[in-house]
Design an enzyme around this catalytic site. Structure first.
Site, PDB file in Angstrom:
ATOM      1  N   LYS A 180       1.164   7.419   1.463  1.00  0.00           N
ATOM      2  CA  LYS A 180       1.831   6.165   1.067  1.00  0.00           C
ATOM      3  C   LYS A 180       2.603   6.364  -0.234  1.00  0.00           C
ATOM      4  CE  LYS A 180      -1.231   2.833   3.373  1.00  0.00           C
ATOM      5  NZ  LYS A 180      -2.396   3.600   3.794  1.00  0.00           N
TER       6      LYS A 180
ATOM      7  N   CYS B 207      -4.494  -4.369   7.697  1.00  0.00           N
ATOM      8  CA  CYS B 207      -3.916  -3.041   7.473  1.00  0.00           C
ATOM      9  C   CYS B 207      -4.751  -1.910   8.067  1.00  0.00           C
ATOM     10  CB  CYS B 207      -3.663  -2.831   5.989  1.00  0.00           C
ATOM     11  SG  CYS B 207      -2.477  -4.041   5.365  1.00  0.00           S
TER      12      CYS B 207
ATOM     13  N   HIS C 159      -6.461   5.844   2.467  1.00  0.00           N
ATOM     14  CA  HIS C 159      -5.669   4.617   2.576  1.00  0.00           C
ATOM     15  C   HIS C 159      -4.701   4.586   1.387  1.00  0.00           C
ATOM     16  CE1 HIS C 159      -4.715   0.674   4.005  1.00  0.00           C
ATOM     17  NE2 HIS C 159      -5.146   0.064   2.920  1.00  0.00           N
TER      18      HIS C 159
ATOM     19  N   HIS D  19       3.556   1.452   2.297  1.00  0.00           N
ATOM     20  CA  HIS D  19       2.479   0.920   3.138  1.00  0.00           C
ATOM     21  C   HIS D  19       3.093   0.155   4.315  1.00  0.00           C
ATOM     22  CE1 HIS D  19      -1.091  -0.703   4.648  1.00  0.00           C
ATOM     23  NE2 HIS D  19      -1.605  -1.288   3.576  1.00  0.00           N
TER      24      HIS D  19
ATOM     25  N   GLU E  84     -11.780   3.189  -2.997  1.00  0.00           N
ATOM     26  CA  GLU E  84     -11.774   4.261  -2.003  1.00  0.00           C
ATOM     27  C   GLU E  84     -12.431   5.525  -2.555  1.00  0.00           C
ATOM     28  OE1 GLU E  84      -7.881   4.894  -0.410  1.00  0.00           O
ATOM     29  OE2 GLU E  84      -8.691   5.776   1.418  1.00  0.00           O
TER      30      GLU E  84
ATOM     31  N   PHE F 254      -6.980  -6.781   4.541  1.00  0.00           N
ATOM     32  CA  PHE F 254      -7.370  -8.184   4.355  1.00  0.00           C
ATOM     33  C   PHE F 254      -8.560  -8.525   5.248  1.00  0.00           C
ATOM     34  CE2 PHE F 254      -3.172 -10.491   3.073  1.00  0.00           C
ATOM     35  CZ  PHE F 254      -3.177  -9.814   1.885  1.00  0.00           C
TER      36      PHE F 254
END
Lengths: 401, 380
Positions: A324, A161, A292, A329, A303, A388
């Site tokens: 988001k 991502c 993010h 996402h 975060e 990931f």
């Protein structure tokens, strides 16, 4: 002229292109108006059969592409359609002629996580006879290169991502190092049952809304789309009188080395990426952070900690928002869409809100631009991504002098 | 500043570990076998017991391509003498080349949810099927915390990964970079290429496919000396300073025609290494592109000894095949100061030509999109 403090060429943004769930996937202006208005697009899916699943919410691009792609291929051709449209908008916006002159100097970096996996699903069900070309992740960038007669570096990267953010950072480095004069870089991904089922199996999906940084956040909603930035050396942009949106002042990638699917709970990897990107930009703080902000419990806390680590003196003073909350996402596209967000924030002196944030979480205690957009002068902005494999990436944009 | 290779590792149908790999390569023995059901020749990695080859049990359920990558990387890191338990992982990067990734896991995951619904969707299969899974596993296994990138493409992306890793080192973003490419054979890959009508390997009725992984460690050398950066290396637990080969040049390019790309990239690579074509002693190519690579070699490097491409013995292993070729070329460079033969000839026989220490090996590979990559390796 046009060299940074490391004697590398300065890299500027001269064009933007986007396809997002907002306004049926219309371009940058429509996207920006809707994102500042805090418009939510998360709703039950119309493209994936979610009936067997416990969750149904996705951020889908509806309308505009249904006719363009045609109902027979609406599912498996979305990815290509999104990247083609966003790419075309970025190129047109920049006014750059990719085929002109020395064709060796223009290139592409495309970030994607699952690319044409929807085409792959058909292949695996043996419904398609020649779908393997559309399934290959590198086929997207290769087709764009063919369509635009691009003869410079053409890369497809899949950094989970963080792919969209890394694509822009890598492309900027190609220009800085003199390997290219123009790079069109960004990311794209489309909704698929493969992705929905995968994130569902991980228990990562929300049942209704995306609530980044909220105490009651319950997960992410999958989205889709694409975005590209036209990047050029500052000297080249100035020579042709191009409009310059911003400078790509810093970029870094750093790994957690902690877990295959979960982030480092302390945010050390992301903080490391931020620190290195800031150092490259020569900045100690920024005016805005596009987070993010997936809306999952672990990400948002991680975060927050990463931002505090990276900005020990100013973390609480920097507006941080997650779009988001509105568009879900879109994995490989997310970083590129959020890069566009940073640049538009600089251009319009407005930062988008984090919507659906109603209940404060003591573990997430920064200024998340709750509920409503805000007018703020933004001379520098930071875009963050994680994914990931412990991937983290940070991009710093500054106002070009 | 010079860029050097300090470690190599390989998992291949020719053998697990570079000693076994090189021994089979030097013998010229093909490992391709006819698969009558698929209608292709396949070369599979045999005797691969991950639990015996890699002690970290966290990856015992990882996809085969990830396990190949881990084992090849461990061999390369061991040769470089690096101890990641004492090294600053933030100064190390990983660049992985991937063509198809864990296609078997993708197919199994898809089968699970499409036949059994949500309960059939395995989170392990999903997370290990994403294309950066090998990169994430390498980072996790070896504590690598610097830049980690996964480049996607055909055979050429193996060389592009080496080029990108070298750039990271050259720019000082990392002290060393692990470059890996891995592929695992899967019937769906073979079926898809057969459907596309792409015949791989010339001179045979049936196309040939292989699998495996190659890994190299790239570090900075000292200017003019070719020795690796001693401080960074010792900080990494290196017990001895040894560079196997210098990566004198790495270039990729694309031109309107494949011949133009191949010729252009050779010229660029030679220029980048300050070499003339007559300085190139031996050349290895990817082994594909319908003879275009050979035509370029014949035109530009007519006097260079041609080494046998790994592909001729293991079939098309995509980006992994390219890294295997690079490992082989690196080992040939390392063998130059011995009195023994330095490689294999086009006929599969061992070469007797002696290459002295001043000379160089050029590696050339063409990609799917008229893209070409060229690396030049020489003795440090």
């Amino acid at each position: 002229m046009g060299l940074d403090k490391n004697n590398q060429r300065q890299v500027v943004v001269t064009g933007l292109g986007i396809v997002s769930p907002l306004e049926s996937g219309e371009g940058v202006d429509a996207f920006w108006k809707a994102v500042l208005a805090g418009r939510n697009t998360v709703a039950p899916s119309g493209i994936i059969d979610t009936a067997p699943y416990a969750t149904h919410a996705v951020a889908q691009i509806r309308g505009r592409f249904d006719t363009a792609i045609g109902k027979d291929h609406l599912y498996e051709r979305r990815w290509q359609a999104f990247i083609e449209h966003a790419f075309a908008e970025a190129v047109a916006d920049s006014g750059v002629t990719l085929k002109a002159g020395d064709g060796q100097k223009a290139g592409i970096v495309l970030g994607t996580v699952l690319g044409g996996v929807a085409a792959g699903e058909k292949l695996w069900r043996s419904e398609g006879s020649n779908l393997s070309e559309g399934y290959r992740l590198s086929s997207g960038a290769e087709q764009l290169a063919k369509d635009y007669s691009i003869k410079g570096p053409v890369l497809t990267i899949s950094n989970a991502c963080a792919s969209g953010t890394d694509a822009i950072g890598i492309a900027a480095r190609y220009i800085a190092a003199g390997r290219a004069d123009v790079m069109i870089a960004g990311g794209g991904d489309a909704l698929s049952e493969f992705a929905f089922s995968g994130f569902s199996s991980l228990g990562a999906l929300t049942k209704d809304l995306v609530r980044p940084f909220d105490k009651d956040r319950s997960g992410l909603a999958l989205g889709e789309g694409a975005a590209f930035l036209a990047l050029e050396s500052k000297a080249s942009a100035k020579a042709r009188g191009a409009r310059i949106y911003a400078e790509v002042a810093g970029y870094s990638s750093a790994a957690d080395a902690n877990h295959m699917t979960g982030p480092d709970r302390e945010g050390r990897g992301l903080a490391s990426a931020i620190g290195k990107a800031l150092k490259k930009a020569g900045l100690a703080r920024v005016d805005y952070i596009s987070a993010h902000g997936t809306g999952t419990p672990y990400n948002d806390q991680m975060e927050t900690l990463a931002i505090k680590r990276a900005f020990p003196d100013s973390a609480f003073d920097i507006p941080v928002s997650s779009i988001k909350s509105m568009i879900g996402h879109s994995f490989g596209a997310a970083g590129a869409i959020e890069a566009v967000t940073c640049i538009k924030a600089m251009e319009t002196a407005s930062v988008p809100p984090t919507v659906n944030l109603e209940t404060d979480d003591p573990a997430c205690d920064l200024d998340y631009v709750k509920g409503l957009a805000r007018e703020v002068k933004v001379d520098s902005a930071l875009s963050l991504s994680a994914g990931f494999g412990g991937q983290n990436a940070a991009l710093v944009f500054t106002r070009a002098e | 500043m010079s860029i050097v290779i300090t470690g190599t590792g390989v998992v291949s149908p020719l053998g697990i570990g570079k000693d076994a790999f090189m021994a089979t390569l030097l013998s010229g023995e093909s490992r391709l076998a006819h698969d009558l059901e698929l209608g292709a020749r396949l070369a599979k990695v045999t005797g691969f017991d991950f639990s015996l080859l890699f002690s970290d049990r966290r990856f015992r359920r990882a996809a085969a391509s990830t396990q190949y990558a881990l084992v090849a990387a461990a061999e390369a890191l061991k040769e470089a003498g690096l101890d990641f338990s004492i090294y600053d992982g933030k100064r190390v990067g990983v660049v992985c080349g991937v063509t198809h990734g864990a296609l078997g896991y993708s197919c199994d995951f898809h089968k699970g949810f499409s036949t059994e619904g949500p309960l059939g969707a395995s989170p392990v299969l999903f997370s290990d099927s994403v294309l950066n899974a090998p990169t994430g596993a390498l980072s996790l296994a070896f504590g690598i915390k610097g830049p980690t990138h996964t480049l996607i493409g055909g055979p050429d992306v193996g060389a592009a990964a080496v080029e990108y890793g070298a750039e990271l080192v050259k720019e000082g973003r990392v002290d060393l970079c692990l470059v890996v490419a891995a592929e695992a054979l899967h019937e769906r890959t073979v079926e898809a290429y057969l459907k596309l009508g792409i015949a791989i390997c010339d001179g045979e009725a049936l196309p040939a496919f292989g699998e495996g992984a190659g890994a190299i460690i790239i570090e900075r050398g000292e200017d003019g000396e070719g020795h690796i950066n001693a401080e960074a290396h010792i900080n990494a637990g290196g017990q001895g300073v040894r560079a196997i080969a210098e990566l004198a040049s790495a270039r990729t390019m694309i031109a309107p025609g494949l011949d133009d790309s191949l010729k252009g990239v050779v010229e660029q690579a030679l220029s980048g290494a300050n070499l003339k074509s007559s300085d190139v002693t031996a050349v290895m190519h990817g082994g594909g592109s319908d003879g275009a690579e050979l035509n370029t070699i014949g035109d530009l490097l007519p006097d260079a000894v041609r080494l046998l491409p790994v592909k001729e013995l293991v079939g098309e292993a995509f980006c992994a095949g390219t890294l295997m070729n690079i490992v082989a070329a690196t080992e040939v460079v390392a063998a130059m100061d011995t009195a023994e033969g330095i490689g294999v000839g086009a006929d599969g026989g061992q070469l007797t030509a002696k290459i002295d220490q001043k000379q160089n090996i050029l590696f050339l590979v063409a990609g799917h999109r008229k893209e070409a990559c060229c690396l030049i390796l020489k003795r440090p």
